[in-house]
Design an enzyme around this catalytic site. Structure first.
Site, PDB file in Angstrom:
ATOM      1  N   LEU A  64       0.851  -1.228  -0.056  1.00 38.52           N
ATOM      2  CA  LEU A  64      -0.065   0.006  -0.022  1.00 38.52           C
ATOM      3  C   LEU A  64       0.864   1.189   0.070  1.00 38.52           C
ATOM      4  O   LEU A  64       2.113   1.326   0.391  1.00 38.52           O
ATOM      5  CB  LEU A  64      -0.937   0.121   1.232  1.00 38.52           C
ATOM      6  CG  LEU A  64      -1.909  -1.075   1.216  1.00 38.52           C
ATOM      7  CD1 LEU A  64      -2.488  -1.520   2.663  1.00 38.52           C
ATOM      8  CD2 LEU A  64      -3.138  -0.954   0.269  1.00 38.52           C
ATOM      9  N   PRO A  65       0.279   2.436  -0.436  1.00 39.38           N
ATOM     10  CA  PRO A  65       1.141   3.562  -0.306  1.00 39.38           C
ATOM     11  C   PRO A  65       1.876   3.883   0.725  1.00 39.38           C
ATOM     12  O   PRO A  65       2.988   4.167   0.816  1.00 39.38           O
ATOM     13  CB  PRO A  65       0.102   4.836  -1.090  1.00 39.38           C
ATOM     14  CG  PRO A  65      -1.038   3.869  -1.560  1.00 39.38           C
ATOM     15  CD  PRO A  65      -0.969   2.708  -0.600  1.00 39.38           C
ATOM     16  N   LYS A 170      15.352   0.361   4.205  1.00 38.80           N
ATOM     17  CA  LYS A 170      14.547   0.843   2.838  1.00 38.80           C
ATOM     18  C   LYS A 170      14.669   2.372   3.264  1.00 38.80           C
ATOM     19  O   LYS A 170      14.952   3.178   2.002  1.00 38.80           O
ATOM     20  CB  LYS A 170      12.933   0.411   2.944  1.00 38.80           C
ATOM     21  CG  LYS A 170      12.101   0.768   1.923  1.00 38.80           C
ATOM     22  CD  LYS A 170      12.666   0.630   0.761  1.00 38.80           C
ATOM     23  CE  LYS A 170      11.689   0.992  -0.520  1.00 38.80           C
ATOM     24  NZ  LYS A 170      12.255   1.045  -1.635  1.00 38.80           N
ATOM     25  N   LYS A 245       7.316  11.392  -0.293  1.00 37.50           N
ATOM     26  CA  LYS A 245       6.933  10.735   1.197  1.00 37.50           C
ATOM     27  C   LYS A 245       8.294   9.861   2.001  1.00 37.50           C
ATOM     28  O   LYS A 245       8.542  10.052   2.875  1.00 37.50           O
ATOM     29  CB  LYS A 245       5.953   9.552   0.973  1.00 37.50           C
ATOM     30  CG  LYS A 245       5.458   8.539   2.168  1.00 37.50           C
ATOM     31  CD  LYS A 245       4.853   7.309   1.703  1.00 37.50           C
ATOM     32  CE  LYS A 245       6.009   6.486   0.901  1.00 37.50           C
ATOM     33  NZ  LYS A 245       5.564   5.077   0.760  1.00 37.50           N
TER      34      LYS A 245
HETATM   35  P1  NAD Z   1       0.519   2.686  -6.217  1.00 32.28           P
HETATM   36  O1  NAD Z   1       0.089   3.903  -5.785  1.00 32.28           O
HETATM   37  O2  NAD Z   1       0.907   2.362  -7.751  1.00 32.28           O
HETATM   38  O3  NAD Z   1      -0.433   1.535  -5.601  1.00 32.28           O
HETATM   39  C1  NAD Z   1      -0.879   1.630  -4.385  1.00 32.28           C
HETATM   40  C2  NAD Z   1      -2.278   0.440  -4.224  1.00 32.28           C
HETATM   41  O4  NAD Z   1      -2.726   0.540  -3.290  1.00 32.28           O
HETATM   42  C3  NAD Z   1      -3.471   1.165  -5.397  1.00 32.28           C
HETATM   43  O5  NAD Z   1      -3.538   0.082  -6.290  1.00 32.28           O
HETATM   44  C4  NAD Z   1      -4.503   1.706  -4.549  1.00 32.28           C
HETATM   45  O6  NAD Z   1      -5.687   1.730  -5.025  1.00 32.28           O
HETATM   46  C5  NAD Z   1      -4.358   0.571  -3.416  1.00 32.28           C
HETATM   47  N1  NAD Z   1      -4.988   1.144  -2.285  1.00 32.28           N
HETATM   48  C6  NAD Z   1      -4.787   2.451  -1.469  1.00 32.28           C
HETATM   49  N2  NAD Z   1      -5.481   2.246  -0.363  1.00 32.28           N
HETATM   50  C7  NAD Z   1      -6.046   1.306  -0.298  1.00 32.28           C
HETATM   51  C8  NAD Z   1      -6.848   0.544   0.523  1.00 32.28           C
HETATM   52  N3  NAD Z   1      -7.399   1.209   1.940  1.00 32.28           N
HETATM   53  N4  NAD Z   1      -7.429  -0.739   0.360  1.00 32.28           N
HETATM   54  C9  NAD Z   1      -7.062  -1.387  -0.547  1.00 32.28           C
HETATM   55  N5  NAD Z   1      -5.990  -0.927  -1.701  1.00 32.28           N
HETATM   56  C10 NAD Z   1      -5.760   0.330  -1.395  1.00 32.28           C
HETATM   57  O7  NAD Z   1       1.924   2.372  -5.332  1.00 32.28           O
HETATM   58  P2  NAD Z   1       3.346   1.358  -5.659  1.00 32.28           P
HETATM   59  O8  NAD Z   1       4.130   2.226  -6.656  1.00 32.28           O
HETATM   60  O9  NAD Z   1       2.580   0.088  -6.128  1.00 32.28           O
HETATM   61  O10 NAD Z   1       3.961   1.486  -4.341  1.00 32.28           O
HETATM   62  C11 NAD Z   1       3.328   0.747  -3.194  1.00 32.28           C
HETATM   63  C12 NAD Z   1       4.480   1.031  -2.095  1.00 32.28           C
HETATM   64  O11 NAD Z   1       5.666   0.237  -2.471  1.00 32.28           O
HETATM   65  C13 NAD Z   1       4.928   2.236  -1.546  1.00 32.28           C
HETATM   66  O12 NAD Z   1       4.961   2.214  -0.263  1.00 32.28           O
HETATM   67  C14 NAD Z   1       6.038   2.527  -2.264  1.00 32.28           C
HETATM   68  O13 NAD Z   1       6.776   3.633  -1.742  1.00 32.28           O
HETATM   69  C15 NAD Z   1       6.773   1.250  -2.227  1.00 32.28           C
HETATM   70  N6  NAD Z   1       7.822   1.037  -3.301  1.00 32.28           N
HETATM   71  C16 NAD Z   1       7.199   1.273  -4.408  1.00 32.28           C
HETATM   72  C17 NAD Z   1       8.142   1.272  -5.579  1.00 32.28           C
HETATM   73  C18 NAD Z   1       8.114   1.643  -7.013  1.00 32.28           C
HETATM   74  O14 NAD Z   1       8.768   1.482  -8.038  1.00 32.28           O
HETATM   75  N7  NAD Z   1       6.774   1.901  -7.574  1.00 32.28           N
HETATM   76  C19 NAD Z   1       9.262   0.763  -5.428  1.00 32.28           C
HETATM   77  C20 NAD Z   1       9.618   0.122  -4.175  1.00 32.28           C
HETATM   78  C21 NAD Z   1       8.832   0.493  -3.177  1.00 32.28           C
END
Ligand code: NAD
Length: 298
Positions: A64-65, A170, A245
């Site tokens: 999740l975000p 991280k 963030k």
């Molecule tokens: P994203 O915004 O693409 O995806 C987040 C998902 O969570 C979305 O599909 C959203 O609808 C869902 N969501 C939000 N609130 C929700 C809830 N209450 N119930 C169910 N679903 C819910 O984010 P991402 O890029 O997939 O990143 C996710 C996490 O991983 C973050 O913490 C980010 O910092 C971390 N991260 C991202 C990357 C990257 O390259 N994108 C790399 C490493 C770590």
């Protein structure tokens, strides 16, 4: 194994697909219906709530975000803790602050469940290829138990210490990533302004002492790395607001540790400026637009 998976965004969706490809059965949930439908087409069972996704499974994974989303997915009336059976482990791969991970572990423990922080590195490419690095905060027994499952989504599975230490690793990594991406954007933009061919400059950097992941795998200058977001209009990838963030998490952790982060604080302000200009939804490598006007779509 039957796994509940919650959060099917840029990272969660490919991670969930890899679990399916390794023969695991998935009960999934996301607020985004289209993301849920897409995963159901790959064989997952679409659920109506985190509670339903966590019911009758042997493991729960959340992606999740931010910490607020993890809290609500865990503790809402229709949340994971309302559906999960005692003894089932929750693995949270979101990037959140170490203190929140420790609080969530206590909440889960009170219900008879273990909560493991297991944030990842490797980007959306690593998530799709199943080559992520997992930074795990868990005791050794728990770590050994979940390691094979994480192995379906990643290549390097590292125990960083007890609860919260995965998140410490991280946020330190992403502090550095935010800084190196800004540095590569600055150097590539200066080179372009001075007239050198951008591909030649990138080639030199990538065989010289300036080489880093931000230069050789994810170069922010368009046309250098075909698979990088810079070569597809800065879409997909790792959103600038998520980087902002993470730099905020590092700044807060640094404050509590009374540890200076001079460059991190500057990088945080640069991503803040990018976000304020309406570009927070673009990949974080679009930070280069601060140096090259018109480089990224508005
Ligand atoms: P994203 O915004 O693409 O995806 C987040 C998902 O969570 C979305 O599909 C959203 O609808 C869902 N969501 C939000 N609130 C929700 C809830 N209450 N119930 C169910 N679903 C819910 O984010 P991402 O890029 O997939 O990143 C996710 C996490 O991983 C973050 O913490 C980010 O910092 C971390 N991260 C991202 C990357 C990257 O390259 N994108 C790399 C490493 C770590």
């Amino acid at each position: 194994m039957k796994i509940g998976f919650i959060g099917l965004g840029n990272m969660g969706a490919p991670m969930a697909r890899n679990l399916l490809n390794h023969g695991h059965a998935l009960q999934a949930f996301d607020l985004n219906d289209a993301a849920l439908r897409d995963l159901a087409e790959c064989g997952a069972t679409a659920c109506a709530s985190p509670k339903a996704a966590a019911t009758d499974v042997e493991l729960v994974v959340t992606m999740l975000p931010a910490a607020a989303h993890v809290r609500s997915v865990l503790t809402d009336e229709q949340g994971v803790l309302a559906g999960i059976a005692p003894g089932v482990t929750i693995v949270d791969s979101s990037t959140i602050d170490p203190a929140s991970a420790q609080v969530f572990a206590k909440l889960a423990e009170a219900r008879g469940n273990a909560f493991v922080d297991a944030p990842v590195s490797g980007g959306t490419g690593g998530a799709a290829a199943g080559t992520l690095t997992f930074m795990v905060g868990a005791n050794e027994t728990l770590f050994e138990r979940i390691r094979p499952i994480l192995g379906a989504m990643g290549k390097n599975i590292v125990r960083c210490g007890d609860t919260g230490m995965g998140q410490v690793a991280k946020i330190c990594n992403n502090l550095l990533l935010g800084i190196t991406m800004t540095g590569v954007a600055e150097a590539m933009s200066l080179g372009a302004a001075l007239g050198i061919d951008a591909k030649v400059l990138a080639g030199i950097i990538n065989t010289s002492t300036g080489r880093c992941w931000s230069s050789d795998t994810y170069n922010p200058y368009p046309g250098i790395v075909d698979t990088a977001p810079a070569s597809r209009g800065y879409t997909g990838g790792f959103g600038a607001d998520l980087m902002l963030k993470d730099l905020g998490l590092a700044a807060e952790a640094a404050r509590t540790a009374k540890q200076p982060i001079f460059l991190g604080a500057l990088a945080q302000q640069l991503y803040q400026a990018m976000s304020a200009s309406g570009q927070g939804g673009l990949d974080f490598s679009a930070i280069i637009s601060l140096y090259r006007r018109g480089a990224a779509p508005q």
